[in-house]
Design a protein around this motif. Structure first.
Motif, PDB file in Angstrom:
ATOM      1  N   LEU A  66      44.410  51.893  37.042  1.00  0.00           N
ATOM      2  CA  LEU A  66      44.867  50.567  36.614  1.00  0.00           C
ATOM      3  C   LEU A  66      46.357  50.398  36.881  1.00  0.00           C
ATOM      4  CD1 LEU A  66      42.943  50.068  33.249  1.00  0.00           C
ATOM      5  CD2 LEU A  66      42.479  48.968  35.439  1.00  0.00           C
ATOM      6  N   CYS A  67      47.129  51.448  36.638  1.00  0.00           N
ATOM      7  CA  CYS A  67      48.567  51.394  36.919  1.00  0.00           C
ATOM      8  C   CYS A  67      48.817  51.206  38.414  1.00  0.00           C
ATOM      9  CB  CYS A  67      49.243  52.669  36.418  1.00  0.00           C
ATOM     10  SG  CYS A  67      51.000  52.743  36.789  1.00  0.00           S
ATOM     11  N   LEU A  69      47.954  47.564  39.358  1.00  0.00           N
ATOM     12  CA  LEU A  69      48.941  46.618  38.845  1.00  0.00           C
ATOM     13  C   LEU A  69      50.259  46.750  39.592  1.00  0.00           C
ATOM     14  CD1 LEU A  69      49.627  44.432  36.791  1.00  0.00           C
ATOM     15  CD2 LEU A  69      50.234  46.231  35.143  1.00  0.00           C
ATOM     16  N   LEU A  84      43.999  42.892  33.371  1.00  0.00           N
ATOM     17  CA  LEU A  84      43.363  44.172  33.686  1.00  0.00           C
ATOM     18  C   LEU A  84      41.891  44.071  33.282  1.00  0.00           C
ATOM     19  CD1 LEU A  84      46.003  46.714  32.295  1.00  0.00           C
ATOM     20  CD2 LEU A  84      45.791  45.827  34.627  1.00  0.00           C
ATOM     21  N   VAL A 132      43.819  41.989  28.809  1.00  0.00           N
ATOM     22  CA  VAL A 132      42.747  42.917  29.175  1.00  0.00           C
ATOM     23  C   VAL A 132      41.395  42.264  28.946  1.00  0.00           C
ATOM     24  CG1 VAL A 132      41.622  45.115  28.648  1.00  0.00           C
ATOM     25  CG2 VAL A 132      44.111  44.988  28.686  1.00  0.00           C
ATOM     26  N   GLY A 141      44.222  44.690  37.886  1.00  0.00           N
ATOM     27  CA  GLY A 141      43.484  45.930  38.091  1.00  0.00           C
ATOM     28  C   GLY A 141      42.052  45.727  37.669  1.00  0.00           C
ATOM     29  N   TYR A 142      41.115  46.275  38.446  1.00  0.00           N
ATOM     30  CA  TYR A 142      39.686  46.093  38.169  1.00  0.00           C
ATOM     31  C   TYR A 142      39.010  47.454  38.312  1.00  0.00           C
ATOM     32  CZ  TYR A 142      34.819  44.699  39.227  1.00  0.00           C
ATOM     33  OH  TYR A 142      33.448  44.578  39.245  1.00  0.00           O
ATOM     34  N   SER A 175      37.087  38.929  38.530  1.00  0.00           N
ATOM     35  CA  SER A 175      38.110  39.572  39.359  1.00  0.00           C
ATOM     36  C   SER A 175      38.371  38.766  40.630  1.00  0.00           C
ATOM     37  CB  SER A 175      37.655  40.989  39.726  1.00  0.00           C
ATOM     38  OG  SER A 175      38.495  41.559  40.706  1.00  0.00           O
ATOM     39  N   CYS A 228      44.707  39.384  39.394  1.00  0.00           N
ATOM     40  CA  CYS A 228      43.908  40.472  38.817  1.00  0.00           C
ATOM     41  C   CYS A 228      44.771  41.731  38.927  1.00  0.00           C
ATOM     42  CB  CYS A 228      42.595  40.651  39.571  1.00  0.00           C
ATOM     43  SG  CYS A 228      41.622  42.044  38.961  1.00  0.00           S
TER      44      CYS A 228
END
Length: 802
Positions: free
Chosen positions: A92-93, A96, A147, A180, A71-72, A62, A69
């Motif tokens: 995650l949304c 992002l 992600l 992902v 989303g982590y 990450s 990145c």
């Protein structure tokens, strides 16, 4: 934009430090190559045993990705939000959207287009559609975003992880610029699902981690790292290879051993203790660390263990467990690694003084009930208007964090879990439970779960609790009324906090306990003058109406666990319903071009098959609502009947084209040739309990039994009916077949001899449309066109088979 995105409730990942510089080079280089290659597979799965260092690699990756990145997220079973699959999607949304504002703008549009986004709870697949599928279809990017989902095996239950994996596959396959990265233990369910995806699989090599563990010890065994050692530092360095071997490739062992040594006064003695036989076992090391943590306070612990330890003592003990636990906000304690949590729950490995057993649920239950009784209050979030839906209160999430303490959030959602798990009678906690149920706090509890967006989940838990309460009492009757209230008004409760009091409470039956208990306390509620019911309907024979189909319903079936009902309709759709709530599960299953004539669940409840007048069958995934593979095509006329085999591997269909066909669920291909022999349309088909035979009934007035393996008919046709055979079924032992016909009779046949077991049962005087065996095989039930009760009511008859 940020105000709307705040509805997604950001949760940051924590607890994990990245790899030491110079370690894990091979895997990080592989990840970097994968990330930079636009033609690489879309999912990278890193798997290995607990403690190998997967989370540190996720943290390092990450960090290396920087702004790309997307989303982590680290999933944690001991932290409510990070282990919740719905929160995983939202977070995650959210991340992002911040990383790529173009995507974020489309997310905002999708949220605003759904007027019930905040007020109505969404299923996992609905959230994915709104937050990912729709926005991703409207944007492109010149850069790849990644992600990261760390410790996927800690997220949700097995069924939920199935859906997460399937939906992640759907997301990345529909988007060229999104990938992902997953980490998990090598659990079977992950491997099984991901075999179906376009993935890179990378196993954690413990042999290679030994070099990194050696580097870890050398890096930390230095004076400048505050590691005090009274002796020859060269001697300390000579111990590194032995400690590395003792770690057995597990970073968690090395990390725990380091913190143990750091707190040990005589380091040389501590090292010798670690190098003893058996110390390579991680659980043995945990025991050493825990014993060390209480050594200085042993006397005080022994004197006060029954009455409880002081906060200062507890704080000192916790400070000595650095590397194993983390004390977060509101003094919540988290285990850094799942293996430590599993150790604490294992009575065979963990000493009694540290062991946490299921009886502790009773103590936690009492605490959660006390929190609810003490902290719940009317309009807890200080909402200014009774006319606003949750979706119109843009700062509702912020209000929830401000006014609803973390312990109240936990208690409202999980007190039911603890009463279920504590394995004692609810009567042991009846007094405290009554303070919640028998007061207006019960309504305030509904208010909190509405704000938190978990009405449906909590209601299902509550329904199971009420069902399992056993002996009736005043308390259980009151709990049943509260359950009925939530079930009846689940939609307004989910959409608007205020409607618990405004409309829901106003419509409870006027002679009910809830009316007597709560109406005097809320005199300004809406008053209903007419059409009020006196009491709740009896559970006995209670009817729940499932509404949404736009035309006649042609076929229905229960799921094997009884939680869902599937229905097929002449509106060309298949719909799945939650039995407890009566609510439709997800969107309608659409794809057929004509009437749906027959539906059935698979034995494991994961799939539904539907047959249609469009000559096809379709198999649907229950959790996602997605069609599995392509349509099953081969019939050249309407499909009248479908059924799964007992092992779920095959589907049988009967059609107006006079044939019976077998299909392989996995491939969607027809198994062998069509089973031909009937001279008329096939109206009904069914598998035998052992899956070796299929029975079919036809408008040629006959019943036929077929061997699944060969596709050949066994024996001669079963003849005796003088009109259409509309329904057939096997007995539970597979020895008999029952058939119902438009000749108004029900006939039972001996499979071995092909002879009718008894003369046709002629109790009906109109066509028989449906028949079924009782589970014990002693009875057959039949449904007919008889108009003996009223013009619109059909008769059911129960016929002894012996």
């Amino acid at each position: 934009m940020k105000q709307t995105l705040a509805l997604l409730d950001s949760v940051s990942s924590k607890f994990t430090e990245p790899c030491l510089e110079g370690t894990c080079k091979d895997i990080l280089e592989s990840l970097d190559t994968w990330a930079m290659n636009p033609d690489a597979k879309k999912i990278f799965w890193l798997y290995g045993v607990a403690g190998a260092g997967k989370s540190t690699i996720a943290a390092s990756f990450s960090k290396a990705l920087g702004k790309y990145c997307g989303g982590y997220r680290t999933c944690r079973r001991d932290d409510l939000k990070p282990q919740n699959p719905l929160q995983l999607v939202k977070n995650l949304c959210y991340q992002l959207s911040l990383a790529y504002p173009g995507f974020g703008r489309q997310v905002v549009k999708a949220i605003r287009a759904d007027t019930q986004f905040s007020s109505r709870e969404k299923s996992f697949t609905e959230l994915v559609e709104i937050l990912f599928t729709t926005p991703l279809s409207k944007v492109t990017s010149n850069h790849s975003y990644i992600l990261i989902v760390d410790a996927l095996d800690e997220c949700g239950d097995v069924a939920e992880r199935d859906v997460i994996l399937q939906q992640l596959g759907v997301i990345v396959e529909s988007c060229s610029w999104l990938k992902v990265f997953l980490t998990s233990r090598p659990i079977v369910v992950v491997d099984k699902i991901l075999k179906q995806q376009n993935i890179v699989k990378h196993s954690f090599n413990l042999d290679k981690t030994s070099l990194d563990i050696s580097h870890f010890f050398k890096f930390h065994f230095q004076p400048e790292k505050e590691f005090e050692f009274e002796g020859d530092w060269d001697t300390l360095m000579e111990a590194v290879p032995k400690l590395t071997d003792q770690a057995g490739g597990l970073f968690i062992w090395a990390q725990t051993a380091y913190h143990y040594l750091k707190r040990t006064i005589n380091k040389a003695s501590g090292i010798q203790e670690l190098l003893k036989a058996g110390s390579s076992n991680l659980y043995e090391l945990y025991t050493k660390v825990l014993n060390q943590s209480i050594a200085h306070d042993a006397g005080q612990i022994n004197d006060n263990i029954e009455d409880g330890l002081s906060k200062s003592t507890i704080k000192r003990m916790l400070s000595r467990l650095k590397g194993l636990i983390y004390v977060g906000q509101s003094n919540k304690i988290y285990t850094i690694h799942p293996s430590f949590r599993e150790y604490l729950a294992d009575s065979s490995a963990c000493p009694e003084i540290f062991h946490i057993d299921k009886q502790e649920h009773g103590l936690v239950l009492e605490k959660t009930l006390n929190v609810l009784v003490q902290q719940l209050r009317f309009n807890i979030c200080n909402i200014s208007s009774s006319f606003q839906c949750k979706s119109e209160i843009l700062d509702l999430s912020q209000r929830a964090s401000t006014y609803i303490s973390e312990e109240l959030q936990y208690s409202a959602q999980y007190w039911i879990l603890h009463i279920t798990e504590c394995q004692v009678s609810y009567k042991d906690h009846e007094n405290t439970l009554s303070l919640l149920i028998d007061s207006k706090q019960a309504l305030h509890w509904m208010e909190v779960i509405s704000v938190l967006g978990c009405v449906r989940k909590v209601m299902l838990d509550f329904a199971r609790l009420v069902q399992n309460m056993g002996t009736k009492s005043t308390l259980t009757e009151h709990m049943d009324e509260i359950l009925r209230f939530i079930q009846k008004f689940i939609t307004p409760i989910s959409q608007s906090v205020c409607h618990i009091y405004i409309s829901g409470l106003a419509f409870v039956p006027e002679r009910s306990w809830m009316a007597k208990q709560f109406w005097p306390r809320f005199p300004n509620r809406m008053l209903v003058q007419n059409a009020m019911k006196a009491n709740w309907k009896s559970r006995q024979g209670h009817t729940m109406i499932l509404k949404n189909h736009q035309d006649s319903v042609t076929s229905v079936a229960f799921s094997p666990d009884g939680k869902y009902v599937v229905s097929g309709s002449e509106d060309k759709t298949v719909r799945i319903w939650e039995v407890e709530t009566g609510q439709q599960k997800g969107p309608s299953l659409e794809g057929h071009d004509n009437y749906v004539t027959s539906v059935a669940f698979s034995p494991d409840g994961k799939y539904v098959v539907s047959g249609s007048d469009d000559n096809t069958m379709r198999i649907w995934e229950v959790e996602t609502g997605q069609q599995k593979g392509t349509s099953l095509e081969g019939h050249n006329n309407s499909v009248n009947s479908v059924s799964f085999s007992p092992d779920g591997k095959h589907v049988v269909s009967g059609s107006w084209d006079k044939t019976v066909r077998l299909w392989e669920v996995e491939t969607g291909q027809q198994k062998g040739l069509s089973l031909e022999g009937h001279d008329g349309s096939v109206y009904s088909v069914a598998f035998s309990p052992n899956g070796k035979y299929v029975v079919s009934g036809s408008d040629d007035n006959t019943v036929r039994v077929w061997k699944v393996e060969t596709g050949q008919q066994t024996g001669t046709s079963l003849e005796g009916h003088n009109n259409f055979v509309k329904s057939v079924a096997f007995s539970p032992d597979g020895k008999y077949v029952v058939s119902g016909s438009w000749d108004s009779t029900v006939r039972i046949w001996d499979i071995k001899t092909g002879q009718e077991k008894n003369l046709g049962h002629e109790g009906h005087f109109r066509p028989v449309d449906s028949i079924a065996f009782s589970p014990n095989g002693k009875y057959v039930v039949s449904g007919s066109w008889d108009y003996t009760v009223s013009k619109r009511v059909q008769v059911l008859r129960v016929i002894p088979t012996l």
